[in-house]
Design an enzyme around this catalytic site. Structure first.
Site, PDB file in Angstrom:
ATOM      1  N   ARG A 110     -12.263  25.614 -45.031  1.00  0.00           N
ATOM      2  CA  ARG A 110     -12.178  24.211 -45.448  1.00  0.00           C
ATOM      3  C   ARG A 110     -13.486  23.867 -46.145  1.00  0.00           C
ATOM      4  O   ARG A 110     -14.431  24.641 -46.104  1.00  0.00           O
ATOM      5  CB  ARG A 110     -11.942  23.289 -44.260  1.00  0.00           C
ATOM      6  CG  ARG A 110     -13.121  23.223 -43.304  1.00  0.00           C
ATOM      7  CD  ARG A 110     -12.956  22.105 -42.291  1.00  0.00           C
ATOM      8  NE  ARG A 110     -13.897  22.281 -41.194  1.00  0.00           N
ATOM      9  CZ  ARG A 110     -13.900  21.526 -40.108  1.00  0.00           C
ATOM     10  NH1 ARG A 110     -13.034  20.555 -39.959  1.00  0.00           N
ATOM     11  NH2 ARG A 110     -14.777  21.723 -39.161  1.00  0.00           N
ATOM     12  N   GLU A 149     -16.969  14.017 -42.736  1.00  0.00           N
ATOM     13  CA  GLU A 149     -18.348  14.517 -42.599  1.00  0.00           C
ATOM     14  C   GLU A 149     -18.918  15.007 -43.938  1.00  0.00           C
ATOM     15  O   GLU A 149     -19.128  16.213 -44.139  1.00  0.00           O
ATOM     16  CB  GLU A 149     -18.419  15.626 -41.553  1.00  0.00           C
ATOM     17  CG  GLU A 149     -18.061  15.142 -40.164  1.00  0.00           C
ATOM     18  CD  GLU A 149     -18.173  16.235 -39.097  1.00  0.00           C
ATOM     19  OE1 GLU A 149     -18.116  17.417 -39.456  1.00  0.00           O
ATOM     20  OE2 GLU A 149     -18.319  15.879 -37.919  1.00  0.00           O
ATOM     21  N   GLU A 305     -15.644  11.054 -33.462  1.00  0.00           N
ATOM     22  CA  GLU A 305     -15.330  12.336 -32.829  1.00  0.00           C
ATOM     23  C   GLU A 305     -16.374  12.648 -31.782  1.00  0.00           C
ATOM     24  O   GLU A 305     -17.576  12.483 -32.016  1.00  0.00           O
ATOM     25  CB  GLU A 305     -15.407  13.482 -33.852  1.00  0.00           C
ATOM     26  CG  GLU A 305     -14.374  13.482 -34.938  1.00  0.00           C
ATOM     27  CD  GLU A 305     -14.570  14.686 -35.872  1.00  0.00           C
ATOM     28  OE1 GLU A 305     -15.202  15.684 -35.464  1.00  0.00           O
ATOM     29  OE2 GLU A 305     -14.113  14.603 -37.020  1.00  0.00           O
ATOM     30  N   GLU A 353     -10.102  26.746 -34.675  1.00  0.00           N
ATOM     31  CA  GLU A 353     -10.598  25.869 -33.608  1.00  0.00           C
ATOM     32  C   GLU A 353      -9.722  25.902 -32.358  1.00  0.00           C
ATOM     33  O   GLU A 353      -9.704  24.953 -31.586  1.00  0.00           O
ATOM     34  CB  GLU A 353     -10.749  24.446 -34.161  1.00  0.00           C
ATOM     35  CG  GLU A 353     -11.794  24.423 -35.261  1.00  0.00           C
ATOM     36  CD  GLU A 353     -12.141  23.046 -35.775  1.00  0.00           C
ATOM     37  OE1 GLU A 353     -13.329  22.771 -35.994  1.00  0.00           O
ATOM     38  OE2 GLU A 353     -11.203  22.253 -35.980  1.00  0.00           O
ATOM     39  N   PHE A 355     -10.123  27.409 -29.663  1.00  0.00           N
ATOM     40  CA  PHE A 355     -10.859  27.360 -28.397  1.00  0.00           C
ATOM     41  C   PHE A 355     -11.624  26.044 -28.216  1.00  0.00           C
ATOM     42  O   PHE A 355     -12.450  25.915 -27.326  1.00  0.00           O
ATOM     43  CB  PHE A 355     -11.810  28.557 -28.283  1.00  0.00           C
ATOM     44  CG  PHE A 355     -11.068  29.863 -28.174  1.00  0.00           C
ATOM     45  CD1 PHE A 355     -10.208  30.090 -27.108  1.00  0.00           C
ATOM     46  CD2 PHE A 355     -11.200  30.839 -29.147  1.00  0.00           C
ATOM     47  CE1 PHE A 355      -9.496  31.281 -27.007  1.00  0.00           C
ATOM     48  CE2 PHE A 355     -10.496  32.028 -29.062  1.00  0.00           C
ATOM     49  CZ  PHE A 355      -9.636  32.251 -27.989  1.00  0.00           C
TER      50      PHE A 355
HETATM   51  C1  GAL Z   1     -16.345  18.254 -36.618  1.00  0.00           C
HETATM   52  C2  GAL Z   1     -15.209  18.164 -37.601  1.00  0.00           C
HETATM   53  C3  GAL Z   1     -13.867  18.327 -36.924  1.00  0.00           C
HETATM   54  C4  GAL Z   1     -13.888  19.510 -35.995  1.00  0.00           C
HETATM   55  C5  GAL Z   1     -15.027  19.341 -35.014  1.00  0.00           C
HETATM   56  C6  GAL Z   1     -15.126  20.449 -34.002  1.00  0.00           C
HETATM   57  O1  GAL Z   1     -17.574  18.457 -37.232  1.00  0.00           O
HETATM   58  O2  GAL Z   1     -15.231  16.929 -38.259  1.00  0.00           O
HETATM   59  O3  GAL Z   1     -12.867  18.491 -37.899  1.00  0.00           O
HETATM   60  O4  GAL Z   1     -14.067  20.674 -36.731  1.00  0.00           O
HETATM   61  O5  GAL Z   1     -16.233  19.313 -35.725  1.00  0.00           O
HETATM   62  O6  GAL Z   1     -16.182  20.235 -33.109  1.00  0.00           O
END
Ligand code: GAL
Length: 685
Positions: A110, A149, A305, A353, A355
């Protein structure tokens, strides 16, 4: 422009395109059970939405938004610009970003395309417009989430289109090639440019690259990313009146100057993940939350997040222990967050992702994590009245991304003295002393604060230095850490020598930096107390300051190490070495005394945050210790409904929120956060 007035938003990234339709029904039922009221949708959905150039398939998203809305779950609808589809890169291979070594970023992961590629810019506007046109008035949509981000995983870009933009950007900012040569000091090492087309990007060079050029490159990258954001935001605004955000990464962001970014969004959002090797990662979390609130100008912000348990991208991904997720969430809330969101709703079975923890883990709903997720949802529902209340601080910590960019360039006097480390140590001292802080830009109006701390102000403009001097003269207390005011906005050493712009405020300048060898230490005698120092010392020249600490040992043995200077009705402290968090205690205590600040006496490991509302205050208590902690408070504990009469007991590892009588806004001691400067410096204006 809070998307859910009167409620704390709760939820996470929701990626239903990874699951069969039947799972969606289960998802919304579980979301309701967990108290979820907001989900972020579509962050990585470009390939599902625009199936080939200009051909959109909205059927699944129509269905999803209607389903969520029917279940009372609001939507933070994302634009997918962080993840262009395979067809895009196939059609426009030149839109791929290129790193400093000339490697072209491949597909299969990505990360956005190059920020300056015209095809990319055109495509993101097309997609954002299509989404906003279709869903701009959808009753489920309460917020727009542009991109993801900015700056990671792709920020800098050395592709041909980026270099062309870079030349345009330089031309626009400098006007003439002579001005550029002067600002970059190109007389050094024979780098003088005679024509714009000779100007290159700071890609791989035989040895270290011109630091002023590198600093401008950081500004340029930041500007280009913000241009991309603005393109999408404005495309959305043409069709929708819902607020627009993008998720920052506060203290972890590198490519983005968040003072500038915060002015572009309707609501500030932040992502934060614990760094597993840090045993006190909750202190870094608090720093990040305070920094986010500060760039938001004290307004409510969204924790967009964090994780319910372990992440997957660190060397050793440590699972959160029972109660830790709730402590993390309540710390963000106590420091101003009015939304607690996670990456992600349901753990992915496939992909990079798998895990990573989630609100619904692979173990399903009969798991500790899901039980805690549900408990937290219930607690946050009880906290609706907290929404909109504000944090007040009388201390400002100076934070400037430009200084971070400049200080961490190559060939500084010592690699061991780093911006983020100093920021953390000073912040941790204030945190341990339970002193609330805002962060502030060095050119911001500081007049509402009694103490300003500058842990890492290597790059300080004369405008900022004058601002700090005026702050001291008017009665403020300023505490400046070593290696300050060394250079100006072009990374040129200030005339008059190191620290000269602060000489009036501090009564001291620096004749020579005296870094230590790896592992070497020395001691500072601070009024009889022995403070441990390492990494860095300085040879100071006193121009009026009083000596409060002297070096014992090291290259500056016997010479001044810590000084105090009175100017007008204020005080300027200077700490010319690296002190750890423990050693900073007596120095900060002296600065508090000068500033008239009395830190509260709280049990160690009890984090107490106060949010001030119109009719009540809310004391948010988070106990980081296994033993119960007691704190003097009266009011109503909101989760239990219990009346607290004089003493609150917070169980080991637990949290509590107490509604107390409101404290009047006392102008003389506390101010609402107002750290965002009206006009963020434009170096070239
Ligand atoms: C962030 C990201 C998310 C996911 C997450 C995992 O930086 O925006 O999409 O990857 O990390 O911790």
């Amino acid at each position: 422009m809070w998307p859910l007035p009167g409620a704390i938003a709760y939820g996470g990234d929701y990626n239903p395109e990874q699951w069969p339709r039947a799972v969606w029904d289960e998802d919304v039922a579980l979301m309701r059970q967990a108290g979820v009221n907001l989900v972020s949708v579509g962050i990585f959905s470009w390939a599902m939405l625009e199936v080939s150039e200009g051909v959109f398939d909205f059927t699944w998203l129509d269905d999803l938004l209607d389903l969520l809305h029917a279940n009372g779950i609001a939507v933070d609808l994302a634009t997918p610009s962080v993840s262009p589809p395979a067809w895009f890169f196939h059609a426009y291979p030149h839109a791929r970003a290129v790193d400093a070594d000339g490697h072209v970023m491949g597909f299969g992961s990505r990360g956005m395309a190059g920020h300056s590629a015209p095809e990319y810019r055109e495509a993101i506007v097309r997609v954002a417009s299509a989404l906003a046109e279709r869903y701009g008035d959808h009753p489920a949509v309460v917020l727009w989430h542009v991109h993801n981000e900015y700056g990671v995983p792709v920020g800098e870009d050395f592709s041909a289109s980026s270099v062309a933009s870079w030349r345009r950007w330089l031309q626009q900012h400098y006007g003439s090639i002579e001005a550029l040569n002067a600002a970059w000091g190109t007389a050094f090492w024979g780098q003088t440019y005679r024509a714009w087309e000779h100007v290159v990007a700071p890609a791989r060079t035989p040895t270290t690259v011109n630091p002023a050029m590198k600093l401008d490159w950081a500004r340029f990258t930041d500007d280009m990313l913000r241009e991309c954001f603005r393109l999408e935001r404005d495309a959305i605004r043409a069709h929708s009146d819902r607020p627009v955000t993008t998720n920052f990464m506060a203290h972890q962001s590198w490519n983005t100057d968040l003072w500038k970014w915060a002015r572009e969004v309707d609501v500030v959002s932040d992502d934060h993940y614990l760094w597993s090797p840090d045993p006190d990662a909750h202190v870094a979390l608090a720093l990040s939350a305070d920094l986010t609130r500060s760039v938001a100008g004290g307004k409510p912000w969204i924790l967009m997040e964090h994780s319910t348990s372990a992440v997957n991208w660190q060397g050793r991904n440590i699972a959160k222990r029972p109660g830790e997720m709730s402590r993390n969430a309540l710390t963000h809330l106590g420091r101003g967050a009015d939304a607690i969101m996670f990456f992600q709703w349901r753990a992915s079975r496939r992909g990079a992702e798998k895990f990573h923890s989630a609100m619904v883990p692979h173990a399903g709903t009969s798991s500790r994590v899901f039980r805690e997720v549900t408990d937290l949802g219930q607690q946050l529902r009880q906290l609706g009245e907290v929404q909109g209340s504000q944090v007040r601080a009388e201390v400002a910590v100076l934070y400037d991304w430009e200084s971070l960019w400049a200080q961490d360039l190559d060939w500084r006097p010592s690699d061991d003295l780093a911006f983020r480390e100093r920021m953390r140590s000073y912040y941790e001292r204030l945190w341990r002393d339970s002193v609330p802080v805002d962060f502030a830009h060095p050119e911001a109006d500081l007049s509402g604060y009694s103490l300003v701390v500058a842990p890492a102000s290597y790059l300080l403009t004369t405008i900022a230095a004058d601002n700090l001097t005026a702050f001291v003269r008017a009665g403020g207390t300023l505490l400046v850490s070593c290696f300050a005011a060394a250079v100006d906005e072009h990374d040129a050493v200030h005339e008059g020598g190191f620290g000269a712009p602060l000489a009036e405020a501090l009564g001291v300048t620096v004749e020579e930096y005296l870094p230590l060898r790896a592992g070497d230490t020395c001691t500072v005698d601070f009024g009889g107390q022995r403070l441990a120092a390492d990494v860095w010392t300085e040879d100071l020249v006193l121009t009026g300051a009083q000596v409060r600490g002297r070096y014992l040992g090291g290259p500056a043995d016997g010479a001044p190490a810590i000084t105090r200077h009175e100017l007008g009705s204020g005080v300027g402290w200077y700490v010319s070495t690296r002190l750890d968090t423990d050693s900073l205690a007596p120095v900060l205590a002296a600065a508090y005394a000068d500033a008239g600040i009395t830190p509260p006496a709280l049990p160690e490991h009890l984090e107490l945050m106060v949010r001030h509302g119109e009719s009540a205050d809310y004391a948010v208590a988070v106990n980081h210790h296994d033993d119960a902690a007691h704190v003097a408070l009266s009011g109503t504990e909101i989760f239990s409904g219990q009346e607290i009469d004089g003493e609150l007991t917070v169980p080991g590892g637990g949290v509590a929120v107490v509604r107390t009588a409101p404290t009047p806004d006392r102008d003389d001691v506390i101010t609402p956060a107002h750290a965002v400067p009206q006009q963020v410096r434009n170096t070239y204006a």
